[in-house]
Design a protein around this motif. Structure first.
Motif, PDB file in Angstrom:
ATOM      1  N   THR A 157      39.614  42.522  30.081  1.00  0.00           N
ATOM      2  CA  THR A 157      39.170  41.125  30.211  1.00  0.00           C
ATOM      3  C   THR A 157      37.961  40.785  29.357  1.00  0.00           C
ATOM      4  OG1 THR A 157      40.131  41.006  32.425  1.00  0.00           O
ATOM      5  CG2 THR A 157      38.483  39.341  31.853  1.00  0.00           C
ATOM      6  N   PRO A 158      36.903  41.606  29.320  1.00  0.00           N
ATOM      7  CA  PRO A 158      35.773  41.243  28.448  1.00  0.00           C
ATOM      8  C   PRO A 158      36.168  41.092  26.985  1.00  0.00           C
ATOM      9  CG  PRO A 158      35.124  42.949  29.992  1.00  0.00           C
ATOM     10  CD  PRO A 158      36.613  42.813  30.109  1.00  0.00           C
ATOM     11  N   ASN A 159      37.044  41.963  26.488  1.00  0.00           N
ATOM     12  CA  ASN A 159      37.482  41.870  25.094  1.00  0.00           C
ATOM     13  C   ASN A 159      38.374  40.660  24.866  1.00  0.00           C
ATOM     14  OD1 ASN A 159      36.100  44.243  24.449  1.00  0.00           O
ATOM     15  ND2 ASN A 159      37.873  45.538  24.918  1.00  0.00           N
ATOM     16  N   ILE A 160      39.189  40.326  25.866  1.00  0.00           N
ATOM     17  CA  ILE A 160      40.039  39.142  25.761  1.00  0.00           C
ATOM     18  C   ILE A 160      39.185  37.884  25.693  1.00  0.00           C
ATOM     19  CG2 ILE A 160      41.759  37.731  26.967  1.00  0.00           C
ATOM     20  CD1 ILE A 160      42.833  40.368  28.189  1.00  0.00           C
ATOM     21  N   ARG A 161      38.234  37.777  26.588  1.00  0.00           N
ATOM     22  CA  ARG A 161      37.390  36.575  26.648  1.00  0.00           C
ATOM     23  C   ARG A 161      36.472  36.447  25.439  1.00  0.00           C
ATOM     24  NH1 ARG A 161      36.100  36.833  33.186  1.00  0.00           N
ATOM     25  NH2 ARG A 161      38.070  35.837  33.838  1.00  0.00           N
ATOM     26  N   LEU A 172      42.669  36.862  37.873  1.00  0.00           N
ATOM     27  CA  LEU A 172      41.578  36.961  36.908  1.00  0.00           C
ATOM     28  C   LEU A 172      41.943  36.323  35.572  1.00  0.00           C
ATOM     29  CD1 LEU A 172      38.730  38.211  36.606  1.00  0.00           C
ATOM     30  CD2 LEU A 172      39.837  40.267  35.718  1.00  0.00           C
ATOM     31  N   LEU A 173      43.233  36.358  35.190  1.00  0.00           N
ATOM     32  CA  LEU A 173      43.708  35.799  33.921  1.00  0.00           C
ATOM     33  C   LEU A 173      44.970  34.978  34.191  1.00  0.00           C
ATOM     34  CD1 LEU A 173      43.297  39.039  31.759  1.00  0.00           C
ATOM     35  CD2 LEU A 173      41.853  36.988  31.609  1.00  0.00           C
ATOM     36  N   PRO A 174      44.854  33.880  34.926  1.00  0.00           N
ATOM     37  CA  PRO A 174      46.041  33.134  35.360  1.00  0.00           C
ATOM     38  C   PRO A 174      46.824  32.490  34.228  1.00  0.00           C
ATOM     39  CG  PRO A 174      44.040  31.892  35.833  1.00  0.00           C
ATOM     40  CD  PRO A 174      43.600  33.262  35.391  1.00  0.00           C
ATOM     41  N   MET A 216      32.346  45.353  47.803  1.00  0.00           N
ATOM     42  CA  MET A 216      33.445  46.029  47.121  1.00  0.00           C
ATOM     43  C   MET A 216      34.610  45.074  46.914  1.00  0.00           C
ATOM     44  SD  MET A 216      34.347  48.922  45.803  1.00  0.00           S
ATOM     45  CE  MET A 216      35.794  49.847  45.294  1.00  0.00           C
ATOM     46  N   ARG A 217      34.936  44.280  47.916  1.00  0.00           N
ATOM     47  CA  ARG A 217      36.043  43.318  47.770  1.00  0.00           C
ATOM     48  C   ARG A 217      35.732  42.302  46.672  1.00  0.00           C
ATOM     49  NH1 ARG A 217      37.229  40.679  53.331  1.00  0.00           N
ATOM     50  NH2 ARG A 217      35.086  41.249  53.813  1.00  0.00           N
ATOM     51  N   ARG A 218      34.483  41.844  46.618  1.00  0.00           N
ATOM     52  CA  ARG A 218      34.109  40.874  45.590  1.00  0.00           C
ATOM     53  C   ARG A 218      34.188  41.500  44.199  1.00  0.00           C
ATOM     54  NH1 ARG A 218      29.881  39.467  47.797  1.00  0.00           N
ATOM     55  NH2 ARG A 218      28.415  40.871  46.761  1.00  0.00           N
ATOM     56  N   TRP A 219      33.695  42.734  44.073  1.00  0.00           N
ATOM     57  CA  TRP A 219      33.737  43.422  42.785  1.00  0.00           C
ATOM     58  C   TRP A 219      35.183  43.632  42.332  1.00  0.00           C
ATOM     59  CZ3 TRP A 219      35.523  48.343  41.247  1.00  0.00           C
ATOM     60  CH2 TRP A 219      35.111  48.766  39.977  1.00  0.00           C
ATOM     61  N   CYS A 220      36.061  44.001  43.243  1.00  0.00           N
ATOM     62  CA  CYS A 220      37.467  44.183  42.894  1.00  0.00           C
ATOM     63  C   CYS A 220      38.089  42.874  42.415  1.00  0.00           C
ATOM     64  CB  CYS A 220      38.240  44.727  44.090  1.00  0.00           C
ATOM     65  SG  CYS A 220      37.967  46.483  44.432  1.00  0.00           S
ATOM     66  N   ALA A 221      37.817  41.788  43.118  1.00  0.00           N
ATOM     67  CA  ALA A 221      38.377  40.488  42.734  1.00  0.00           C
ATOM     68  C   ALA A 221      37.884  40.069  41.348  1.00  0.00           C
ATOM     69  CB  ALA A 221      38.000  39.434  43.771  1.00  0.00           C
ATOM     70  N   GLU A 222      36.629  40.354  41.052  1.00  0.00           N
ATOM     71  CA  GLU A 222      36.052  39.981  39.756  1.00  0.00           C
ATOM     72  C   GLU A 222      36.625  40.814  38.612  1.00  0.00           C
ATOM     73  OE1 GLU A 222      31.945  40.610  40.512  1.00  0.00           O
ATOM     74  OE2 GLU A 222      31.633  38.664  41.490  1.00  0.00           O
ATOM     75  N   ASN A 223      37.273  41.925  38.940  1.00  0.00           N
ATOM     76  CA  ASN A 223      37.760  42.828  37.905  1.00  0.00           C
ATOM     77  C   ASN A 223      39.271  43.055  37.955  1.00  0.00           C
ATOM     78  OD1 ASN A 223      35.285  43.995  36.389  1.00  0.00           O
ATOM     79  ND2 ASN A 223      34.670  44.052  38.536  1.00  0.00           N
ATOM     80  N   GLY A 224      39.984  42.192  38.665  1.00  0.00           N
ATOM     81  CA  GLY A 224      41.433  42.260  38.666  1.00  0.00           C
ATOM     82  C   GLY A 224      42.011  43.437  39.423  1.00  0.00           C
ATOM     83  N   LEU A 225      41.279  43.946  40.408  1.00  0.00           N
ATOM     84  CA  LEU A 225      41.731  45.086  41.196  1.00  0.00           C
ATOM     85  C   LEU A 225      42.058  44.647  42.617  1.00  0.00           C
ATOM     86  CD1 LEU A 225      38.905  47.593  40.169  1.00  0.00           C
ATOM     87  CD2 LEU A 225      41.117  47.249  39.054  1.00  0.00           C
ATOM     88  N   GLU A 226      43.010  45.323  43.238  1.00  0.00           N
ATOM     89  CA  GLU A 226      43.356  45.035  44.623  1.00  0.00           C
ATOM     90  C   GLU A 226      43.075  46.254  45.491  1.00  0.00           C
ATOM     91  OE1 GLU A 226      47.139  43.814  47.468  1.00  0.00           O
ATOM     92  OE2 GLU A 226      47.295  43.595  45.291  1.00  0.00           O
ATOM     93  N   PRO A 227      42.136  46.161  46.426  1.00  0.00           N
ATOM     94  CA  PRO A 227      41.920  47.287  47.341  1.00  0.00           C
ATOM     95  C   PRO A 227      43.213  47.586  48.100  1.00  0.00           C
ATOM     96  CG  PRO A 227      40.153  45.679  47.536  1.00  0.00           C
ATOM     97  CD  PRO A 227      41.219  45.039  46.697  1.00  0.00           C
ATOM     98  N   ALA A 228      43.514  48.873  48.261  1.00  0.00           N
ATOM     99  CA  ALA A 228      44.767  49.260  48.902  1.00  0.00           C
ATOM    100  C   ALA A 228      44.548  50.442  49.830  1.00  0.00           C
ATOM    101  CB  ALA A 228      45.813  49.594  47.837  1.00  0.00           C
ATOM    102  N   PRO A 229      43.676  50.302  50.837  1.00  0.00           N
ATOM    103  CA  PRO A 229      43.384  51.433  51.726  1.00  0.00           C
ATOM    104  C   PRO A 229      44.621  51.875  52.485  1.00  0.00           C
ATOM    105  CG  PRO A 229      42.578  49.389  52.679  1.00  0.00           C
ATOM    106  CD  PRO A 229      43.007  49.061  51.279  1.00  0.00           C
ATOM    107  N   SER A 280      39.904  54.263  23.116  1.00  0.00           N
ATOM    108  CA  SER A 280      41.053  53.535  22.571  1.00  0.00           C
ATOM    109  C   SER A 280      40.709  52.068  22.331  1.00  0.00           C
ATOM    110  CB  SER A 280      42.260  53.658  23.509  1.00  0.00           C
ATOM    111  OG  SER A 280      41.935  53.255  24.817  1.00  0.00           O
ATOM    112  N   ASN A 281      39.900  51.488  23.213  1.00  0.00           N
ATOM    113  CA  ASN A 281      39.485  50.092  23.009  1.00  0.00           C
ATOM    114  C   ASN A 281      38.613  49.941  21.772  1.00  0.00           C
ATOM    115  OD1 ASN A 281      40.293  47.882  24.880  1.00  0.00           O
ATOM    116  ND2 ASN A 281      39.791  49.409  26.419  1.00  0.00           N
ATOM    117  N   THR A 282      37.772  50.920  21.509  1.00  0.00           N
ATOM    118  CA  THR A 282      36.939  50.864  20.305  1.00  0.00           C
ATOM    119  C   THR A 282      37.802  50.808  19.053  1.00  0.00           C
ATOM    120  OG1 THR A 282      35.109  52.051  21.356  1.00  0.00           O
ATOM    121  CG2 THR A 282      35.202  52.100  18.955  1.00  0.00           C
ATOM    122  N   ASP A 283      38.842  51.637  19.005  1.00  0.00           N
ATOM    123  CA  ASP A 283      39.721  51.632  17.837  1.00  0.00           C
ATOM    124  C   ASP A 283      40.606  50.396  17.784  1.00  0.00           C
ATOM    125  OD1 ASP A 283      38.646  53.924  16.880  1.00  0.00           O
ATOM    126  OD2 ASP A 283      40.443  55.161  17.081  1.00  0.00           O
TER     127      ASP A 283
END
Length: 323
Positions: A210-214, A231-233, A281-294, A190-193
């Motif tokens: 985010t990569p497409n936005i930036r 990530l996008l304040p 994992m926490r750093r990767w989530c923060a860099e990608n706008g995700l919140e760990p929710a165990p 869908s992003n390609t189209d």
């Protein structure tokens, strides 16, 4: 459920959880993690991080097996028929385990009876993104344009019942607009189209948007979270942009076929929480706008039941259908 309290408790317990469980204690072949979408979207990307983390703990590879189709229903049905021996795991999401039971007339699986919940994994808001050709620079302008041109805009999604589809239907209902929904087999397609201008918009997870936005390939108007995304304040929430009640978070969780022994379920929960608590994992989530929710298996079961009731009401109120 208080996510911050739960997350804090999990991180505090991380040293205890890091004791690796040897997968050799479990019977059978190399474990598989079934993903109901093709490579490239949030479900696949999170699954690969979870598989890497569990594989490191178990000192044994975890195979990621992408099985897209039918809004995740094909993969879910396959997992439901698998042996409950810990060798088949599944990345579930709100489509297969909350919404599709109301959206489809018939499913080849029971989202409650056929699965054993292990843990909630992550939550994430979505970003409302547009192709630059759309004459709207904010949410109010988009809503006005959509109302003046009913059915002219086409928004893509990762598939029927997926997060981007659900967010679109919520926006359409609250804003009173007519926008064509175009389902794809995953977010990458869908992003390609969208980048090519074949569709005009999409509600997309931050990890893929985010990569497409930036890069300037798409224009972002708002995010669907309760608060602005770190990530996008610069982007307002949908509510800040003028649409009260338009709040939506997508989520992913880990499940197995029903019948898992309590001991094996608890081991899988312990190791999954250890992966989510890891610094990488926490750093990767923060860099990608995700919140760990165990969560515990019981908490995850309650969470899915609440989501199922919420989406059942939404489907009844809006008449949303895919068939």
């Amino acid at each position: 459920m208080n996510r911050r309290t739960l997350l804090g408790a999990t991180f505090a317990a991380a040293p205890l959880l890091r004791a690796a469980s040897a997968w050799a204690e479990f019977p059978g072949r190399a474990p598989r993690l079934i993903v109901p979408y093709p490579p490239g979207g949030i479900t696949d990307l999170v699954a690969r991080k979870i598989a890497d983390g569990l594989g490191a703990l178990w000192e044994r590879g975890v195979v990621v097996d992408n099985r897209p189709g039918a809004g995740g229903n094909m993969a879910a049905a396959m997992v439901a028929r698998a042996a409950p021996d810990g060798n088949t795991l599944y990345i579930g999401f709100a489509g297969t385990h909350a919404m599709n039971v109301s959206l489809y007339r018939k499913l080849d699986y029971d989202p409650v009876a056929d699965f054993a919940p292990i843990s909630l994994l992550i939550e994430s808001p979505l970003a409302l993104t547009l192709h630059p050709s759309v004459p709207a620079t904010n949410l109010a302008e988009l809503t006005a344009y959509a109302r003046a041109n009913p059915g002219k805009l086409a928004f893509g999604s990762s598939g029927n019942g997926g997060a981007s589809h659900r967010a679109l239907e919520i926006y359409k209902s609250l804003a009173g607009v007519d926008i064509l929904h175009v389902p794809y087999r995953g977010a990458a397609q869908s992003n390609t189209d969208l980048l090519g201008g074949k569709i005009q918009g999409m509600f997309d997870t931050l990890i893929t948007a985010t990569p497409n936005i930036r890069a300037g390939g798409v224009r972002a108007l708002a995010v669907t979270g309760r608060n602005r995304a770190a990530l996008l304040p610069e982007l307002p929430t949908m509510e800040e942009a003028g649409l009260p009640g338009c709040v939506f978070l997508t989520w992913l969780g880990l499940l197995s076929p029903a019948g898992l022994t309590p001991d094996l379920r608890n081991r899988l929960n312990r190791d999954t929480r250890a992966v989510l608590a890891g610094e990488g994992m926490r750093r990767w989530c923060a860099e990608n706008g995700l919140e760990p929710a165990p969560s515990s298996p019981e908490e995850f079961a309650v969470y899915m039941a609440e989501e199922t009731r919420r989406f059942a009401a939404f489907v009844r109120e809006t008449g949303m259908s895919v068939e």
